[in-house]
Every structure is written in structure tokens, then in C-alpha cells.
Design a protein around this motif. Structure first.
Motif, PDB file in Angstrom:
ATOM      1  N   ASN A  91       0.826  -1.206   0.000  1.00  0.00           N
ATOM      2  CA  ASN A  91       0.000   0.000   0.000  1.00  0.00           C
ATOM      3  C   ASN A  91       0.864   1.262   0.000  1.00  0.00           C
ATOM      4  O   ASN A  91       0.614   2.200   0.727  1.00  0.00           O
ATOM      5  N   LYS A  92       1.936   1.256  -0.809  1.00  0.00           N
ATOM      6  CA  LYS A  92       2.855   2.394  -0.845  1.00  0.00           C
ATOM      7  C   LYS A  92       2.138   3.683  -1.255  1.00  0.00           C
ATOM      8  O   LYS A  92       1.248   3.606  -2.083  1.00  0.00           O
ATOM      9  N   PRO A  93       2.499   4.820  -0.722  1.00  0.00           N
ATOM     10  CA  PRO A  93       3.668   5.046   0.136  1.00  0.00           C
ATOM     11  C   PRO A  93       3.427   4.725   1.613  1.00  0.00           C
ATOM     12  O   PRO A  93       4.325   4.943   2.417  1.00  0.00           O
ATOM     13  N   TYR A  94       2.253   4.224   1.943  1.00  0.00           N
ATOM     14  CA  TYR A  94       1.955   3.986   3.347  1.00  0.00           C
ATOM     15  C   TYR A  94       2.496   2.636   3.840  1.00  0.00           C
ATOM     16  O   TYR A  94       2.638   1.690   3.055  1.00  0.00           O
ATOM     17  N   CYS A  95       2.751   2.557   5.107  1.00  0.00           N
ATOM     18  CA  CYS A  95       3.217   1.317   5.741  1.00  0.00           C
ATOM     19  C   CYS A  95       2.031   0.379   5.911  1.00  0.00           C
ATOM     20  O   CYS A  95       0.937   0.807   6.276  1.00  0.00           O
ATOM     21  N   ASP A  96       2.237  -0.915   5.636  1.00  0.00           N
ATOM     22  CA  ASP A  96       1.187  -1.892   5.887  1.00  0.00           C
ATOM     23  C   ASP A  96       1.697  -3.015   6.789  1.00  0.00           C
ATOM     24  O   ASP A  96       1.104  -4.075   6.891  1.00  0.00           O
TER      25      ASP A  96
END
Lengths: 63, 169
Positions: free
Chosen positions: A53-58
Motif C-alpha cells: 500500500n505504498k507510500p503507506y506502511c502496511d
């Protein structure tokens, strides 16, 4: 870099060891690929390159 | 005479009309330059800047995109330099006052900006607190570039590895 207390801002950028980049406070966030823009609040950005789920951390860095 | 360290890794490139300055140690690998104009700015080529690769206007536009003072420019005709407007963000007059013999004032406070670069790092610009795994530091009107591909040898900062490993995201 000189310290200027009176200009201390409220944005905090935290590098979490072996984890994401946490950003809190007042900031303007922009993802240049998706063109998305958000301001303020709290975001967690992937630093390991594995998030789906870039740029977010998953949480992929833990796997 | 004291040597100016800020100029130690500087290179100059010219096409007769303008001069582009390249200051390697100021580069944070935001990668605007080669994404915008690979014909001129190709990190895989030596020399990496080819001033014949595009028209002057395109080169100026691209240098103005650099978020640091790694890339700056000036007209070779000094008359023209005097009338350059502030929207020419990377003209040496605004980014490299030490090259213009000018007062280095005019630094304005910007709101903190966090940008996720296309297939590149996270660029944080402005004044903020950086907490690097518990070590806190106040960053004043400056910018940092955080690795997003996981391959940097200079963690948590970007060192340009994303391009070598072909990172996308």
C-alpha cells in the motif's frame, strides 16, 4: 543547523527503528505519483520498500 | 585565505548562454532532474550533464525544479542576471548568494512540506523536529530525504540506490 526556539514548529518526523516513518503535527503531504494531497494529522510511510500500500506502511517490514 | 568548503565539490557546465552549477554534496537524490530531462541530466553517463541535450529554456525549467542547491544556474551575460525574477527559483541569485556577491538574506520561513517522490525518497522541507530512532534534532529551514526503497547504505537517508535497484512505488 542553529537552534531557534521561537521558531520551533509543530511537525514531528519520526524514524521508527526497523519500521516506518511517522509524521505528525502540521504539515502538507503530497504523493507526486498519485497526486494526492493531505495536510496535518498522522501518517505512517513505508521505509522498507515492501508495503503493498505504498507510500503507506502496511506492516510488511515485520514479515 | 580560507578555502570555501561550500564550493569544494562544485562543477560547472555551460552551453555558451547559461552556466549550470552542480554541487554534489548538496544533492539529496530527489531525482527531479533526470526524470524531467534525461537528455541533459543522466546520472549513468560521464560527464552526467550534457548541455547540448536540450534547449536553454528546458534546462532552466529543470534546474529550477531541484529542491536543493545542488543544481543552480546563471546567464553568462551578467546584464541578464540582474533582472532575473524570484520565480527562477534556482538562479544563483536566490540559491547561491555566495556566487552573486549579494546579501544572503531573504530567507523566508516555509510550512513543512512532505513529498513522496515518484519511485524515489520522501523529501521533508521546512522547520521540524526529526526523531531518528530516539535521537532528536531540530531542523531549521532545511530539507532531508528519507529512503523509501530500503536499499540505502546511509539509512534512514536516501543515497540514490532506488535508481540502481529499479525501485517503483
Amino acid at each position: 543547523m542553529e537552534e531557534k526556539r521561537e521558531n520551533r514548529t509543530e511537525a514531528l518526523i519520526e524514524v521508527i527503528e526497523a519500521g516506518p516513518l511517522k509524521i505528525t503535527g502540521n504539515f502538507i503531504f503530497k504523493d507526486l505519483k498519485k497526486g494526492e494531497e493531505t495536510s496535518s494529522g498522522e501518517i505512517w510511510l513505508c521505509r522498507c520498500g515492501k508495503s503493498a500500500n505504498k507510500p503507506y506502511c502496511d506492516g510488511a517490514h515485520n514479515k | 585565505m580560507e578555502r570555501d568548503k561550500s564550493l569544494s565539490y562544485e562543477r560547472k557546465y555551460t552551453n555558451g548562454e547559461i552556466t549550470v552549477y552542480w554541487k554534489q554534496d548538496a544533492c539529496i537524490h530527489a531525482s527531479y532532474c533526470y526524470r524531467e530531462l534525461i537528455e541533459v541530466f543522466d546520472p549513468g553517463r560521464r560527464p552526467w550533464v550534457d548541455m547540448k541535450g536540450a534547449p536553454v529554456e528546458r534546462i532552466i525549467e529543470t534546474v529550477n525544479l531541484c529542491p536543493t542547491e545542488a543544481l543552480t544556474w546563471k546567464w553568462n551575460d551578467d546584464e541578464k542576471n540582474n533582472s532575473v525574477q524570484p520565480d527562477q527559483t534556482n538562479h544563483i541569485k536566490f540559491r547561491r548568494p555566495e556566487l552573486m556577491k549579494q546579501d544572503p538574506a531573504n530567507m523566508k520561513e516555509n510550512p513543512v512540506s512532505v513529498k513522496v517522490m515518484v519511485d524515489g525518497p520522501i523529501v521533508v522541507k521546512g522547520s521540524f523536529t526529526l526523531d531518528n530512532s530516539g535521537r532528536k534534532k531540530e531542523i531549521i529551514e532545511s530539507l532531508i530525504s528519507i529512503c523509501r526503497c530500503g536499499a540505502s547504505n546511509h539509512q534512514p537517508f536516501c543515497d540514490g540506490q532506488h535508481r540502481k535497484i529499479g525501485f517503483t512505488g
